[in-house]
Scaffold this motif. Structure first.
Motif, PDB file in Angstrom:
ATOM      1  N   HIS A 106      10.583   5.308  -6.197  1.00 11.56           N
ATOM      2  CA  HIS A 106      10.442   4.058  -5.441  1.00 11.56           C
ATOM      3  C   HIS A 106      11.672   3.915  -4.568  1.00 11.56           C
ATOM      4  CE1 HIS A 106      10.487  -0.592  -5.254  1.00 11.56           C
ATOM      5  NE2 HIS A 106       9.684  -0.118  -4.323  1.00 11.56           N
ATOM      6  N   CYS A 149      11.171  -0.576   0.705  1.00  8.79           N
ATOM      7  CA  CYS A 149      10.229  -1.544   0.142  1.00  8.79           C
ATOM      8  C   CYS A 149      10.443  -2.928   0.748  1.00  8.79           C
ATOM      9  CB  CYS A 149      10.407  -1.616  -1.377  1.00  8.79           C
ATOM     10  SG  CYS A 149       9.260  -2.763  -2.182  1.00  8.79           S
ATOM     11  N   ILE A 150       9.357  -3.536   1.199  1.00 17.49           N
ATOM     12  CA  ILE A 150       9.429  -4.866   1.815  1.00 17.49           C
ATOM     13  C   ILE A 150       8.839  -5.950   0.894  1.00 17.49           C
ATOM     14  CG2 ILE A 150       9.427  -4.018   4.192  1.00 17.49           C
ATOM     15  CD1 ILE A 150       6.387  -4.539   4.269  1.00 17.49           C
ATOM     16  N   GLY A 151       8.481  -5.560  -0.317  1.00 20.80           N
ATOM     17  CA  GLY A 151       8.002  -6.545  -1.283  1.00 20.80           C
ATOM     18  C   GLY A 151       6.627  -7.116  -0.988  1.00 20.80           C
ATOM     19  N   CYS A 152       5.803  -6.352  -0.286  1.00 18.17           N
ATOM     20  CA  CYS A 152       4.504  -6.881   0.146  1.00 18.17           C
ATOM     21  C   CYS A 152       3.485  -6.971  -0.990  1.00 18.17           C
ATOM     22  CB  CYS A 152       3.936  -6.021   1.273  1.00 18.17           C
ATOM     23  SG  CYS A 152       3.503  -4.344   0.751  1.00 18.17           S
ATOM     24  N   THR A 153       3.704  -6.222  -2.073  1.00 15.91           N
ATOM     25  CA  THR A 153       2.839  -6.128  -3.266  1.00 15.91           C
ATOM     26  C   THR A 153       1.445  -5.564  -2.982  1.00 15.91           C
ATOM     27  OG1 THR A 153       1.983  -8.422  -3.230  1.00 15.91           O
ATOM     28  CG2 THR A 153       4.070  -8.044  -4.387  1.00 15.91           C
ATOM     29  N   ALA A 154       1.298  -4.848  -1.886  1.00  9.85           N
ATOM     30  CA  ALA A 154       0.034  -4.126  -1.661  1.00  9.85           C
ATOM     31  C   ALA A 154      -0.207  -3.140  -2.800  1.00  9.85           C
ATOM     32  CB  ALA A 154       0.082  -3.390  -0.320  1.00  9.85           C
ATOM     33  N   CYS A 155       0.868  -2.582  -3.341  1.00  8.86           N
ATOM     34  CA  CYS A 155       0.741  -1.608  -4.431  1.00  8.86           C
ATOM     35  C   CYS A 155       0.188  -2.250  -5.697  1.00  8.86           C
ATOM     36  CB  CYS A 155       2.096  -0.957  -4.703  1.00  8.86           C
ATOM     37  SG  CYS A 155       3.458  -2.122  -4.966  1.00  8.86           S
ATOM     38  N   ILE A 196       6.455  -5.803  -8.821  1.00 10.12           N
ATOM     39  CA  ILE A 196       7.574  -5.647  -7.897  1.00 10.12           C
ATOM     40  C   ILE A 196       8.474  -6.866  -8.093  1.00 10.12           C
ATOM     41  CG2 ILE A 196       8.294  -5.540  -5.485  1.00 10.12           C
ATOM     42  CD1 ILE A 196       6.935  -2.980  -6.364  1.00 10.12           C
ATOM     43  N   CYS A 243       0.781   1.864   0.016  1.00  2.78           N
ATOM     44  CA  CYS A 243       2.082   1.354   0.493  1.00  2.78           C
ATOM     45  C   CYS A 243       2.218   1.531   2.013  1.00  2.78           C
ATOM     46  CB  CYS A 243       3.216   2.074  -0.229  1.00  2.78           C
ATOM     47  SG  CYS A 243       4.840   1.521   0.339  1.00  2.78           S
ATOM     48  N   PRO A 244       2.420   0.452   2.749  1.00  6.46           N
ATOM     49  CA  PRO A 244       2.471   0.557   4.212  1.00  6.46           C
ATOM     50  C   PRO A 244       3.766   1.157   4.750  1.00  6.46           C
ATOM     51  CG  PRO A 244       2.895  -1.706   3.559  1.00  6.46           C
ATOM     52  CD  PRO A 244       2.552  -0.945   2.295  1.00  6.46           C
ATOM     53  N   THR A 245       4.802   1.218   3.906  1.00  8.40           N
ATOM     54  CA  THR A 245       6.096   1.716   4.388  1.00  8.40           C
ATOM     55  C   THR A 245       6.468   3.072   3.792  1.00  8.40           C
ATOM     56  OG1 THR A 245       7.359   0.643   2.629  1.00  8.40           O
ATOM     57  CG2 THR A 245       6.925  -0.678   4.618  1.00  8.40           C
ATOM     58  N   LEU A 258       6.816   4.817  -1.731  1.00  6.69           N
ATOM     59  CA  LEU A 258       6.529   5.480  -3.001  1.00  6.69           C
ATOM     60  C   LEU A 258       6.212   6.958  -2.759  1.00  6.69           C
ATOM     61  CD1 LEU A 258       4.269   2.691  -4.533  1.00  6.69           C
ATOM     62  CD2 LEU A 258       6.559   3.331  -5.320  1.00  6.69           C
TER      63      LEU A 258
HETATM   64  S1  SF4 Z   1       3.340  -1.552  -1.312  1.00  6.24           S
HETATM   65 FE1  SF4 Z   1       5.235  -0.433  -0.864  1.00  6.24          FE
HETATM   66  S2  SF4 Z   1       6.461  -1.860   0.385  1.00  6.24           S
HETATM   67 FE2  SF4 Z   1       4.846  -3.088  -0.595  1.00  6.24          FE
HETATM   68  S3  SF4 Z   1       5.822  -3.836  -2.515  1.00  6.24           S
HETATM   69 FE3  SF4 Z   1       4.751  -1.921  -3.043  1.00  6.24          FE
HETATM   70  S4  SF4 Z   1       6.331  -0.315  -2.845  1.00  6.24           S
HETATM   71 FE4  SF4 Z   1       7.104  -2.129  -1.768  1.00  6.24          FE
END
Ligand code: SF4
Ligand code: SF4
Ligand code: SF4
Length: 228
Positions: free
Chosen positions: A48, A53-59, A78, A179-181, A184
């Protein structure tokens, strides 16, 4: 030390330092990875990248959807840090809380029925749901507090790297896919040419609570404001 010195540090082998997240951390090099090779078998791990990581919680959403995780429990969280810096120059650090797929897994050691086990072909720590009697020993023994009882069937549950869902279909774990960024990275630590080893060989990483001897396989690239 600064992030710009990563290559020097990773080339130097394992260096212990302390972070503000959780316990002792270790910088790793290929030298340390070579110690955990298993003949012919895969050894799956994950990184990770907290700097991405932008904390978007898409994951977390993707994990819940793909693995049919009920509301109220979670295989993946997250965690947002306290603010770093002073207004208006404030940043946050987001860190992943999920199963570390420990090579020396306390949850496996304490399970009286063999329900908690490590798959030797992949290194994934998983649960035989039909063998779980709900004693809760594994929940108590996990130093990372990532196990829970699944309210749908009462068995112990946790991240299994999507072993029976996405991995079984030849896909990457749902969290990684979503994950958009690209924060991971998942792969085989036994494969010298894998992306995960390429990242580990070129970045400063740490792992949580390594002093316990669990040998976790969740690595993190630390985000620090200013100097590391
Ligand atoms: S999807 Fe990626 S950027 Fe968004 S919270 Fe999870 S690890 Fe972070
Ligand atoms: S993080 Fe906890 S649940 Fe996962 S393998 Fe380690 S002890 Fe077991
Ligand atoms: S690898 Fe799969 S089960 Fe584990 S956190 Fe990611 S999506 Fe959830």
């Amino acid at each position: 030390m600064s992030c710009s010195r990563r290559n020097f540090l990773t080339g130097a082998g394992a260096v212990i330092f302390t972070t503000g997240v959780a316990g002792t951390a270790v910088l790793n090099s290929r030298k340390t990875l070579a110690n955990v090779e298993q003949d012919g078998n895969k050894l799956y791990g994950m990184i990770h990248d907290e700097t991405a990581c932008i904390g978007c919680t898409a994951c977390t959403d993707a994990c819940r959807d793909v693995n049919k995780v009920p509301e109220g429990v979670s295989r993946l969280e997250i965690i947002r840090s306290e603010p770093m810096g002073e207004h208006p120059d404030v940043e946050y650090r987001f860190t992943r809380k999920s199963c570390q797929h420990c090579e020396n897994a306390p949850c496996v050691m304490v399970c009286p029925t063999g329900a908690a086990y490590k798959d030797e072909k992949t290194g994934i720590v998983d649960v035989h749901k039909d063998k779980c009697v709900g004693c809760g020993y594994c929940l108590a023994a996990c130093p990372y507090q990532v196990r829970f009882f699944n309210p749908a069937d009462g068995s112990a549950d946790k991240c299994n790297f999507c072993r029976d869902t996405n991995l079984a279909q030849g896909k990457l774990p749902a969290c990684v896919e979503s994950c958009p960024t690209k924060a991971l990275v998942f792969g085989d630590l036994n494969d010298p040419s894998s992306e995960i080893n390429a990242v580990l060989n070129n970045q400063v990483v740490y792992r949580d609570k390594v002093h316990l001897g669990t040998k976790p396989k969740l690595y993190k690239i630390p985000k620090q404001k200013g100097e590391v």
